[in-house]
Design a protein around this motif. Sequence first.
Motif, PDB file in Angstrom:
ATOM      1  N   THR A 126       3.395 -29.857  13.464  1.00  0.00           N
ATOM      2  CA  THR A 126       2.435 -29.674  12.373  1.00  0.00           C
ATOM      3  C   THR A 126       2.849 -28.612  11.365  1.00  0.00           C
ATOM      4  OG1 THR A 126       1.183 -28.145  13.751  1.00  0.00           O
ATOM      5  CG2 THR A 126       0.479 -30.449  13.760  1.00  0.00           C
ATOM      6  N   ALA A 127       3.658 -27.638  11.757  1.00  0.00           N
ATOM      7  CA  ALA A 127       4.048 -26.560  10.841  1.00  0.00           C
ATOM      8  C   ALA A 127       5.554 -26.525  10.605  1.00  0.00           C
ATOM      9  CB  ALA A 127       3.572 -25.223  11.391  1.00  0.00           C
ATOM     10  N   ASN A 128       6.223 -27.612  10.868  1.00  0.00           N
ATOM     11  CA  ASN A 128       7.680 -27.657  10.743  1.00  0.00           C
ATOM     12  C   ASN A 128       8.115 -27.299   9.325  1.00  0.00           C
ATOM     13  OD1 ASN A 128      10.325 -28.039  11.455  1.00  0.00           O
ATOM     14  ND2 ASN A 128      10.248 -30.257  11.237  1.00  0.00           N
ATOM     15  N   TYR A 158      13.221 -17.903  10.756  1.00  0.00           N
ATOM     16  CA  TYR A 158      12.265 -17.498   9.731  1.00  0.00           C
ATOM     17  C   TYR A 158      11.370 -18.643   9.291  1.00  0.00           C
ATOM     18  CZ  TYR A 158      14.912 -13.223   9.520  1.00  0.00           C
ATOM     19  OH  TYR A 158      15.515 -12.042   9.852  1.00  0.00           O
ATOM     20  N   THR A 159      11.674 -19.840   9.759  1.00  0.00           N
ATOM     21  CA  THR A 159      10.800 -20.983   9.530  1.00  0.00           C
ATOM     22  C   THR A 159      10.530 -21.645  10.869  1.00  0.00           C
ATOM     23  OG1 THR A 159      12.687 -22.429   9.125  1.00  0.00           O
ATOM     24  CG2 THR A 159      11.660 -21.432   7.193  1.00  0.00           C
ATOM     25  N   ASP A 160       9.388 -22.288  10.950  1.00  0.00           N
ATOM     26  CA  ASP A 160       8.993 -22.951  12.192  1.00  0.00           C
ATOM     27  C   ASP A 160       9.778 -24.247  12.336  1.00  0.00           C
ATOM     28  OD1 ASP A 160       7.790 -24.175  14.332  1.00  0.00           O
ATOM     29  OD2 ASP A 160       5.752 -23.752  13.681  1.00  0.00           O
ATOM     30  N   ASN A 161      10.599 -24.315  13.340  1.00  0.00           N
ATOM     31  CA  ASN A 161      11.355 -25.537  13.615  1.00  0.00           C
ATOM     32  C   ASN A 161      11.033 -26.082  15.004  1.00  0.00           C
ATOM     33  OD1 ASN A 161      12.602 -23.614  15.145  1.00  0.00           O
ATOM     34  ND2 ASN A 161      14.687 -24.171  14.578  1.00  0.00           N
TER      35      ASN A 161
END
Length: 98
Positions: free
Chosen positions: A36-38, A29-32
Amino acid sequence: MFWQTINSGDFWLHLNTGNYILKTHTLPYTDNLSFTANGLPWVAHSWGAGVIFAYIYGHFGEVGVSFLFLLLGLLTTYFIYLSSNKKLLLALLGGALI
């Protein structure tokens, strides 16, 4: 016509997303996966394809994924052939546009 090597940067994102899902048994559900969007909210909208790619890549490598693309291209051309009242030329042209 359908046999090709992996040449899309998006493929590797799908592959890594699939590996994450297979490893954790959860959807991210989160960018890992990016710099740049971590940590930012993210929707893995094509997670199913990622799982399939990760499984096939893990067992058969790039050749297995290329074979999957070949199989999908041939099946699509075959279904175009059936839906076009068995007009071979139309099916081949439709398949070439994939």
